[in-house]
Design a protein around this motif. Sequence first.
Motif, short mmCIF file in Angstrom:
data_model
loop_
_atom_site.label_atom_id
_atom_site.label_comp_id
_atom_site.label_asym_id
_atom_site.label_seq_id
_atom_site.Cartn_x
_atom_site.Cartn_y
_atom_site.Cartn_z
N GLU A 169 0.68 -1.32 0.25
CA GLU A 169 -0.12 -0.02 0.05
C GLU A 169 0.89 1.44 0.17
O GLU A 169 0.55 2.44 -0.42
CB GLU A 169 -0.86 0.06 1.14
CG GLU A 169 -2.19 -0.83 1.00
CD GLU A 169 -3.10 -0.99 2.43
OE1 GLU A 169 -2.71 -0.16 3.38
OE2 GLU A 169 -3.88 -1.84 2.26
N LEU A 170 2.10 0.96 0.53
CA LEU A 170 3.09 2.28 0.47
C LEU A 170 3.75 2.55 -0.94
O LEU A 170 4.15 3.51 -1.04
CB LEU A 170 4.21 2.06 1.55
CG LEU A 170 3.74 2.14 2.87
CD1 LEU A 170 4.82 1.70 3.82
CD2 LEU A 170 3.10 3.31 3.37
N GLY A 171 3.48 1.39 -1.90
CA GLY A 171 3.97 1.63 -3.18
C GLY A 171 5.07 0.67 -3.22
O GLY A 171 5.93 0.55 -4.53
N ALA A 172 5.58 -0.15 -2.37
CA ALA A 172 6.73 -1.05 -2.62
C ALA A 172 6.20 -2.25 -3.46
O ALA A 172 4.93 -2.76 -3.32
CB ALA A 172 7.30 -1.34 -1.10
N ALA A 173 7.33 -2.95 -4.21
CA ALA A 173 6.89 -4.26 -4.95
C ALA A 173 7.70 -5.01 -3.90
O ALA A 173 8.71 -5.30 -3.58
CB ALA A 173 7.95 -4.13 -6.13
N VAL A 174 6.47 -6.09 -3.21
CA VAL A 174 6.92 -6.77 -2.15
C VAL A 174 6.72 -8.28 -2.69
O VAL A 174 5.62 -8.53 -3.16
CB VAL A 174 6.22 -6.46 -0.85
CG1 VAL A 174 6.44 -7.23 0.24
CG2 VAL A 174 6.37 -5.08 -0.48
N THR A 175 7.64 -9.14 -2.16
CA THR A 175 7.39 -10.59 -2.25
C THR A 175 7.72 -11.26 -0.84
O THR A 175 8.63 -10.80 -0.32
CB THR A 175 8.37 -11.46 -3.30
OG1 THR A 175 8.16 -10.55 -4.53
CG2 THR A 175 8.17 -12.51 -3.35
N ALA A 176 6.80 -12.05 -0.38
CA ALA A 176 6.88 -12.55 0.92
C ALA A 176 7.51 -14.27 0.75
O ALA A 176 7.08 -14.76 0.11
CB ALA A 176 5.71 -12.57 1.78
N HIS A 177 8.42 -14.46 1.81
CA HIS A 177 8.79 -15.80 1.87
C HIS A 177 8.90 -16.12 3.22
O HIS A 177 9.36 -15.73 4.00
CB HIS A 177 10.39 -15.76 1.37
CG HIS A 177 10.57 -15.16 -0.03
ND1 HIS A 177 10.62 -15.77 -0.99
CD2 HIS A 177 10.83 -13.95 -0.46
CE1 HIS A 177 10.77 -14.93 -2.17
NE2 HIS A 177 11.00 -13.82 -1.68
N CYS A 178 8.05 -17.42 3.40
CA CYS A 178 8.16 -17.88 4.77
C CYS A 178 8.86 -19.17 4.69
O CYS A 178 8.37 -20.25 3.88
CB CYS A 178 6.58 -18.19 4.95
SG CYS A 178 6.44 -19.09 6.70
N GLU A 179 10.12 -19.48 5.16
CA GLU A 179 10.85 -20.49 5.02
C GLU A 179 11.33 -21.29 6.14
O GLU A 179 11.52 -20.86 7.07
CB GLU A 179 12.31 -20.04 4.48
CG GLU A 179 12.30 -19.25 3.07
CD GLU A 179 12.16 -20.17 2.04
OE1 GLU A 179 12.64 -21.38 1.94
OE2 GLU A 179 11.34 -19.82 1.03
N GLU A 180 10.92 -22.69 6.26
CA GLU A 180 11.34 -23.37 7.18
C GLU A 180 12.74 -23.85 7.01
O GLU A 180 13.06 -24.51 5.82
CB GLU A 180 10.32 -24.72 7.07
CG GLU A 180 10.65 -25.88 8.08
CD GLU A 180 9.98 -27.02 8.22
OE1 GLU A 180 9.91 -27.73 9.11
OE2 GLU A 180 8.99 -26.97 7.39
#
Length: 161
Positions: free
Chosen positions: A80-91
């Motif tokens: 929403e701030l304008g960043a291109a974001v990718t989230a990674h949840c890693e075990e």
Amino acid sequence: MHLGHILAPVDQSEPARHAARAAADMAIKFGAELHLLHVVTPQLIYAEWPELVMPPEDLTEEMLEQCRRYLARLEEELTELGAAVTAHCEESAMRPFAAINQFARDLPADLVVVGSHGRTGLRHALLGSTAEKVVRKAPCPVLVIKSKDAGPRLEEPDREA
């Protein structure tokens, strides 16, 4: 310096969230992609608290689900701030700092932005510092964002005197 990929490791603490916001600002300014990383290391919990009543597989899945929910909220906030974001949840079976540095190598990250709790003295000696270990072993530059609450507090002078 080219910044195409910025890695922001987060651990659901306020210092990590503060650092992720700073990383989002940098990603926006440099046109970089922001990668949020949360490392789940359930085997460390099993070693510390073997009396856990939940079976290890159930605990791991619960931790991963909590990780996904947290990252989804943070990703939405930063997008929403304008960043291109990718989230990674890693075990990972590695310690968090090692998993973060391995992820940074594999990405490859141009910059890691990590939050610091600002622990010193005995608390630092007992709890260690993930941020410090990331800095020492990272494959790229690391920016440490200190917690707003970190560091010594100076008292305001008494103005009535």
